[in-house]
Design a protein around this motif. Structure first.
Motif, PDB file in Angstrom:
ATOM      1  N   ALA A 523       0.864  -1.144  -0.034  1.00  0.00           N
ATOM      2  CA  ALA A 523      -0.029   0.117  -0.001  1.00  0.00           C
ATOM      3  C   ALA A 523       0.932   1.287   0.114  1.00  0.00           C
ATOM      4  CB  ALA A 523      -0.989  -0.055   1.176  1.00  0.00           C
ATOM      5  N   ASP A 524       1.943   1.034   0.330  1.00  0.00           N
ATOM      6  CA  ASP A 524       3.005   2.281   0.688  1.00  0.00           C
ATOM      7  C   ASP A 524       3.802   2.459  -0.764  1.00  0.00           C
ATOM      8  OD1 ASP A 524       4.893   0.349   0.840  1.00  0.00           O
ATOM      9  OD2 ASP A 524       5.559   1.080   2.864  1.00  0.00           O
ATOM     10  N   GLY A 525       3.718   1.513  -1.616  1.00  0.00           N
ATOM     11  CA  GLY A 525       4.289   1.612  -3.018  1.00  0.00           C
ATOM     12  C   GLY A 525       5.926   1.296  -2.706  1.00  0.00           C
ATOM     13  N   ARG A 526       6.324   0.803  -1.649  1.00  0.00           N
ATOM     14  CA  ARG A 526       7.793   0.522  -1.558  1.00  0.00           C
ATOM     15  C   ARG A 526       8.147  -0.908  -1.772  1.00  0.00           C
ATOM     16  NH1 ARG A 526       8.782   0.993   4.421  1.00  0.00           N
ATOM     17  NH2 ARG A 526      10.952   0.663   3.811  1.00  0.00           N
ATOM     18  N   SER A 527       7.228  -2.025  -1.976  1.00  0.00           N
ATOM     19  CA  SER A 527       7.675  -3.159  -1.957  1.00  0.00           C
ATOM     20  C   SER A 527       6.905  -3.978  -3.051  1.00  0.00           C
ATOM     21  CB  SER A 527       7.488  -4.121  -0.792  1.00  0.00           C
ATOM     22  OG  SER A 527       8.573  -3.401   0.232  1.00  0.00           O
ATOM     23  N   LEU A 528       7.307  -4.675  -4.004  1.00  0.00           N
ATOM     24  CA  LEU A 528       6.905  -5.406  -5.014  1.00  0.00           C
ATOM     25  C   LEU A 528       6.839  -7.187  -4.572  1.00  0.00           C
ATOM     26  CD1 LEU A 528       5.456  -6.055  -7.719  1.00  0.00           C
ATOM     27  CD2 LEU A 528       7.807  -6.064  -8.878  1.00  0.00           C
ATOM     28  N   PHE A 529       5.717  -7.811  -4.278  1.00  0.00           N
ATOM     29  CA  PHE A 529       5.719  -9.121  -3.684  1.00  0.00           C
ATOM     30  C   PHE A 529       5.395  -9.926  -4.868  1.00  0.00           C
ATOM     31  CE2 PHE A 529       5.410  -6.758   0.108  1.00  0.00           C
ATOM     32  CZ  PHE A 529       6.304  -7.792   1.029  1.00  0.00           C
ATOM     33  N   PHE A 530       6.277 -10.919  -5.396  1.00  0.00           N
ATOM     34  CA  PHE A 530       6.006 -11.984  -6.442  1.00  0.00           C
ATOM     35  C   PHE A 530       6.179 -13.337  -5.927  1.00  0.00           C
ATOM     36  CE2 PHE A 530       9.908 -10.059  -7.064  1.00  0.00           C
ATOM     37  CZ  PHE A 530      10.737 -11.119  -7.292  1.00  0.00           C
ATOM     38  N   ALA A 531       5.883 -14.417  -6.679  1.00  0.00           N
ATOM     39  CA  ALA A 531       5.806 -15.780  -6.454  1.00  0.00           C
ATOM     40  C   ALA A 531       6.890 -16.406  -7.430  1.00  0.00           C
ATOM     41  CB  ALA A 531       4.833 -16.493  -6.369  1.00  0.00           C
ATOM     42  N   ASN A 532       7.997 -17.159  -6.979  1.00  0.00           N
ATOM     43  CA  ASN A 532       9.021 -17.903  -7.934  1.00  0.00           C
ATOM     44  C   ASN A 532       8.275 -19.278  -8.133  1.00  0.00           C
ATOM     45  OD1 ASN A 532      10.524 -15.578  -8.676  1.00  0.00           O
ATOM     46  ND2 ASN A 532      11.354 -15.749  -6.623  1.00  0.00           N
ATOM     47  N   LEU A 533       7.515 -19.580  -9.166  1.00  0.00           N
ATOM     48  CA  LEU A 533       7.133 -20.773  -9.132  1.00  0.00           C
ATOM     49  C   LEU A 533       8.183 -22.072  -9.092  1.00  0.00           C
ATOM     50  CD1 LEU A 533       4.766 -22.753  -9.785  1.00  0.00           C
ATOM     51  CD2 LEU A 533       5.234 -22.291 -12.402  1.00  0.00           C
ATOM     52  N   PHE A 534       9.200 -22.153 -10.017  1.00  0.00           N
ATOM     53  CA  PHE A 534      10.062 -23.096 -10.032  1.00  0.00           C
ATOM     54  C   PHE A 534      11.026 -23.143  -8.850  1.00  0.00           C
ATOM     55  CE2 PHE A 534       9.631 -23.062 -14.961  1.00  0.00           C
ATOM     56  CZ  PHE A 534       8.501 -23.968 -14.634  1.00  0.00           C
ATOM     57  N   SER A 535      11.443 -22.018  -8.247  1.00  0.00           N
ATOM     58  CA  SER A 535      12.411 -22.083  -7.178  1.00  0.00           C
ATOM     59  C   SER A 535      11.760 -22.179  -5.683  1.00  0.00           C
ATOM     60  CB  SER A 535      13.481 -20.768  -6.993  1.00  0.00           C
ATOM     61  OG  SER A 535      12.646 -19.656  -7.220  1.00  0.00           O
ATOM     62  N   ASN A 536      10.543 -22.377  -5.706  1.00  0.00           N
ATOM     63  CA  ASN A 536       9.737 -22.191  -4.355  1.00  0.00           C
ATOM     64  C   ASN A 536      10.173 -21.156  -3.512  1.00  0.00           C
ATOM     65  OD1 ASN A 536       8.476 -24.341  -5.082  1.00  0.00           O
ATOM     66  ND2 ASN A 536      10.235 -25.924  -4.660  1.00  0.00           N
ATOM     67  N   SER A 537      10.155 -19.962  -3.730  1.00  0.00           N
ATOM     68  CA  SER A 537      10.375 -18.665  -3.147  1.00  0.00           C
ATOM     69  C   SER A 537       9.521 -17.800  -3.161  1.00  0.00           C
ATOM     70  CB  SER A 537      11.918 -18.473  -3.493  1.00  0.00           C
ATOM     71  OG  SER A 537      11.772 -18.034  -4.670  1.00  0.00           O
ATOM     72  N   LEU A 538       9.695 -16.750  -2.194  1.00  0.00           N
ATOM     73  CA  LEU A 538       8.840 -15.651  -2.318  1.00  0.00           C
ATOM     74  C   LEU A 538       9.667 -14.398  -2.509  1.00  0.00           C
ATOM     75  CD1 LEU A 538       6.435 -13.460  -1.404  1.00  0.00           C
ATOM     76  CD2 LEU A 538       7.345 -13.628   0.635  1.00  0.00           C
ATOM     77  N   GLY A 539       9.552 -13.806  -3.792  1.00  0.00           N
ATOM     78  CA  GLY A 539      10.410 -12.886  -4.218  1.00  0.00           C
ATOM     79  C   GLY A 539      10.024 -11.115  -3.645  1.00  0.00           C
ATOM     80  N   ILE A 540      10.857 -10.392  -3.298  1.00  0.00           N
ATOM     81  CA  ILE A 540      10.369  -9.056  -2.939  1.00  0.00           C
ATOM     82  C   ILE A 540      11.302  -7.902  -3.431  1.00  0.00           C
ATOM     83  CG2 ILE A 540      10.065  -7.375  -0.904  1.00  0.00           C
ATOM     84  CD1 ILE A 540       9.426  -9.886   0.959  1.00  0.00           C
ATOM     85  N   GLY A 541      10.711  -7.198  -4.180  1.00  0.00           N
ATOM     86  CA  GLY A 541      11.665  -6.365  -4.882  1.00  0.00           C
ATOM     87  C   GLY A 541      11.329  -4.887  -4.219  1.00  0.00           C
ATOM     88  N   LEU A 542      12.430  -4.263  -3.819  1.00  0.00           N
ATOM     89  CA  LEU A 542      12.116  -2.798  -3.089  1.00  0.00           C
ATOM     90  C   LEU A 542      12.227  -1.699  -4.207  1.00  0.00           C
ATOM     91  CD1 LEU A 542      14.893  -3.591  -0.125  1.00  0.00           C
ATOM     92  CD2 LEU A 542      12.323  -3.550  -0.382  1.00  0.00           C
ATOM     93  N   ILE A 543      11.243  -0.926  -4.141  1.00  0.00           N
ATOM     94  CA  ILE A 543      10.974   0.149  -5.176  1.00  0.00           C
ATOM     95  C   ILE A 543      11.618   1.577  -4.615  1.00  0.00           C
ATOM     96  CG2 ILE A 543       9.029   1.427  -6.334  1.00  0.00           C
ATOM     97  CD1 ILE A 543       7.551  -1.308  -6.001  1.00  0.00           C
ATOM     98  N   ASP A 544      12.206   2.200  -5.479  1.00  0.00           N
ATOM     99  CA  ASP A 544      12.613   3.730  -5.280  1.00  0.00           C
ATOM    100  C   ASP A 544      11.384   4.475  -5.522  1.00  0.00           C
ATOM    101  OD1 ASP A 544      13.518   6.350  -5.458  1.00  0.00           O
ATOM    102  OD2 ASP A 544      15.532   5.724  -6.315  1.00  0.00           O
ATOM    103  N   THR A 545      10.793   4.842  -4.355  1.00  0.00           N
ATOM    104  CA  THR A 545       9.487   5.809  -4.517  1.00  0.00           C
ATOM    105  C   THR A 545       9.538   6.942  -5.396  1.00  0.00           C
ATOM    106  OG1 THR A 545       9.915   6.747  -2.493  1.00  0.00           O
ATOM    107  CG2 THR A 545       8.403   4.757  -2.373  1.00  0.00           C
ATOM    108  N   SER A 546      10.830   7.317  -5.686  1.00  0.00           N
ATOM    109  CA  SER A 546      11.118   8.786  -6.423  1.00  0.00           C
ATOM    110  C   SER A 546      10.985   8.355  -8.065  1.00  0.00           C
ATOM    111  CB  SER A 546      12.363   9.339  -6.092  1.00  0.00           C
ATOM    112  OG  SER A 546      13.467   8.464  -6.363  1.00  0.00           O
TER     113      SER A 546
END
Length: 665
Positions: A523-546
């Motif tokens: 909600a704060d626009g700082r993090s992008l969450f996604f699922a890695n199907l083949f590697s069984n992991s939760l990915g999080i991308g940190l976003i530069d809000t500027s």
């Protein structure tokens, strides 16, 4: 009655006659003739209307002044007096009193005499002419004692039929005196009785009437006599009766109702009650849905038709009538929520209404609805009234309208457009003016006509780049679009101009995990969450809000094997495992934008592809690929999931997409 004149009167007459003779003898033959004189009065005759007056009555006397020849003498005034006013008194006369007559003496040709008591009395009539001469007549009256008055008492009405619990009826006493006068005021010490407690009587303050009724508890037929009694001036006690009857009362009946709250202005809902009864409610407050129900009747109040854009639920809606009206049925109306699940294999779309109190899903009437094509994903305008679905079998985008009252879906004519080959995912811009589709090669943008909902292609990014977009989401402010691409494993950050619809060339970042998909921005626009199907992991991308770009990526192993989607709650992240058929819960670190640790896992959908949390954050849903929809309640403190009552809920097959809609008409 004709009486002789007294000596004085005779002398007066003789004197008047002598004067007339003398005047005639002394006249001059040549003199002019004198005007004719008023004939000399000789006697007063008085007529009465009653020869035997009775005390307490009235009579009229008429006086006539006669000349010697028996002719009536006109112009006389008559004065009337009584010798004993304790026996009879003159109460009125019809002529104006002449000058010089006492005001206490009644004057007139006709006199009204009121008798008072038994006895003898003289009523004197004195005639006075204009020249001052007078004649007098005395009428002797012998007043008889009045016979004793008698009274007759009756009641009206004399017969009454009363119903148990009905309105009281009034009974009035009528008293007729022997002289024809209303004698109700002469009677005293009134009493009203029935002698039967099932016919209570309430007398009026003056005792001249009473109200009688029958209580609602008196269900059996009955009869009684209403007796009214009072003392007469004669010393006797008079009584009169009225007959009372009560038929057998029908069994008491009762109603079912309650109170409505939360109903929006201008909205209405229809409730269903007993025996098919319905009631349309258009305002908050009390309502009645069924009436005329016998004791021990089972009842069940349900919502037959919901208000547009709202869901109304029932509490205390069922039970059995227990000899009283039911008034505690509570209807609460809130913003409506629908779960929409495309059934790819069945070529249908299932729609469910969310119970706001329990989260339980109920298929809307006529669900599932035909989709014609194989729908891979669906997204709705912020209004929730229109959604767009991507069909993988013919690479089109199809618009659907959602009925905010019933939840029914219907295709919108003219709201269809060709799109990218192999469309996989779809996302809606927060403004509702733009639509994004991800598939083979690129991400396409479409403008939405606010009136017709027709789609107009805008830009496609990137151009000429080999990729498969398996996840697509938009930043909360609508300025950036993020795509997860399975080939190669990249994250795209694309600036978007909401004025022109231009989607800029993406900035890329490695996903770290293999085959990224799903996607959700915090909600704060700082993090992008996604699922890695083949590697069984939760990915999080940190976003530069500027800049809106993903600048760093973190990868967290998950027990949710074969993760396909991610959903966010304020303090938790939920990862759907399509191979483990489970959901793993992670505690979010709001300071770093990452996650701290795993809270635990919950069994969930089989080979599930989508995970969604309804806007209030209370319930989470995920459909199985070829089976039902699972629903969970979220513990806001621990993040743990509890299956909803009745979960899983029946659905179609090929469930690879899902949307939760809040229509706001």
């Amino acid at each position: 009655m004709f009486l002789r004149l007294p000596a004085g009167a005779r002398a007066l007459g003789i004197a008047l006659l002598a004067a007339a003779v003398l005047t005639a003898c002394g006249s001059d033959d040549k003199a002019a003739p004198a005007p004719s004189a008023t004939p000399a009065a000789t006697k007063v005759v008085v007529d009465t209307t009653s020869g035997a007056p009775v005390a307490g009555s009235s009579l009229t006397l008429k006086a006539t002044l006669l000349a010697a020849d028996g002719s009536e003498v006109k112009g006389a005034s008559f004065a009337w007096t009584s010798s004993d006013e304790s026996v009879a008194v003159v109460t009125a006369a019809s002529d104006k009193a002449p000058t010089g007559v006492s005001a206490s003496v009644f004057v007139g040709t006709y006199a009204t005499v009121q008798t008072r008591n038994a006895g003898k009395v003289d009523i004197t009539a004195t005639a006075t002419l204009a020249d001052g001469s007078r004649a007098t007549s005395v009428t002797h009256l012998v007043v008889q004692a009045a016979p004793a008055k008698s009274y007759t008492l009756t009641l009206s009405p004399s017969n009454l039929t009363l119903t148990a619990g009905g309105a009281a009826q009034t009974v009035t006493a009528a008293v007729r005196r022997s002289d024809g006068v209303d004698g109700v005021a002469d009677l005293t010490n009134w009493s009203w009785t029935t002698g039967d407690v099932t016919f209570p009587v309430t007398p009026a303050a003056d005792g001249h009437s009473a109200q009688v009724s029958s209580p609602s508890s008196a269900r059996l037929a009955g009869s009684a006599v209403l007796a009214a009694c009072a003392d007469a001036p004669t010393g006797t006690r008079l009584c009169a009766n009225a007959a009372l009857a009560r038929p057998t009362a029908p069994p008491p009946t009762y109603s079912v109702g309650g109170t409505v709250t939360g109903l929006a202005a201008g909205k209405s809902l229809t409730l269903s009650g007993v025996n098919g009864d319905t009631a349309v409610v258009s305002a908050n407050g009390a309502f009645t849905v069924s009436s005329g129900l016998a004791d021990a009747t089972p009842y069940n109040v349900t919502v037959f038709a919901q208000p547009a854009g709202q869901t109304c639920t029932v509490q205390n809606g069922s039970g059995t009538i227990a000899a009283a009206n039911v008034t505690n049925v509570a209807i609460t109306c809130v913003q409506a929520q629908f779960v929409v699940v495309p059934n790819n294999i069945d070529l249908t779309i299932s729609v469910y209404r969310i119970d706001p109190n329990t989260g339980v899903l109920a298929a809307v009437p006529n669900s599932p609805f035909p989709s014609v094509n194989q729908i891979n994903d669906i997204a709705f305008l912020p209004s929730g009234l229109v959604g767009y679905a991507i069909a993988g079998d013919n690479s089109t985008v199809v618009g659907f309208r959602l009925d905010p009252v019933t939840g029914a879906l219907a295709a919108i004519p003219g709201a269809t457009a060709l799109t990218l080959p192999g469309p996989e995912v779809i996302a809606m811009h927060p403004s509702g003016k733009w639509l994004f589709v991800g598939g083979l090669v690129s991400v396409a943008t479409y403008g939405i006509d606010a009136a017709t909902y027709a789609l107009t292609p805008s830009t496609t990014q990137p151009s000429g780049m080999s990729s498969v977009t398996t996840g697509l989401t938009v930043s909360p402010d609508g300025q950036y679009v993020y795509a997860m691409n399975a080939m190669p494993d990249l994250l795209w950050s694309m600036p978007f101009d909401a004025m022109t619809g231009v989607l800029s060339t993406p900035n890329t970042a490695p996903s770290l995990g293999a085959r990224p998909g799903g996607g959700a921005v915090s909600a704060d626009g700082r993090s992008l969450f996604f699922a890695n199907l083949f590697s069984n992991s939760l990915g999080i991308g940190l976003i530069d809000t500027s800049t809106g770009m993903v600048t760093a990526v973190a990868d967290f192993p998950t027990a949710a094997a074969g993760p396909t989607d991610v959903a966010l709650a304020p303090s938790f992240a939920y990862v759907l495992g399509s191979m483990s058929n489970s959901i793993e819960v992670f505690r979010r670190n709001l300071a770093t934008g990452l996650v701290d640790f795993s809270v635990g896992s919950t069994p969930a959908s089989v080979t599930g592809q989508r995970l969604r949390i309804e806007p209030n954050g209370r319930y989470l849903y995920t459909p199985s690929y070829t089976g039902p929809v699972y629903g969970f309640e979220i513990n806001a403190t621990t993040g743990l999931l509890t299956p909803l009552p009745g979960s899983p809920f029946a659905s179609g097959r090929g469930n690879v997409g899902m949307a939760i809609v809040q229509p706001t008409p």
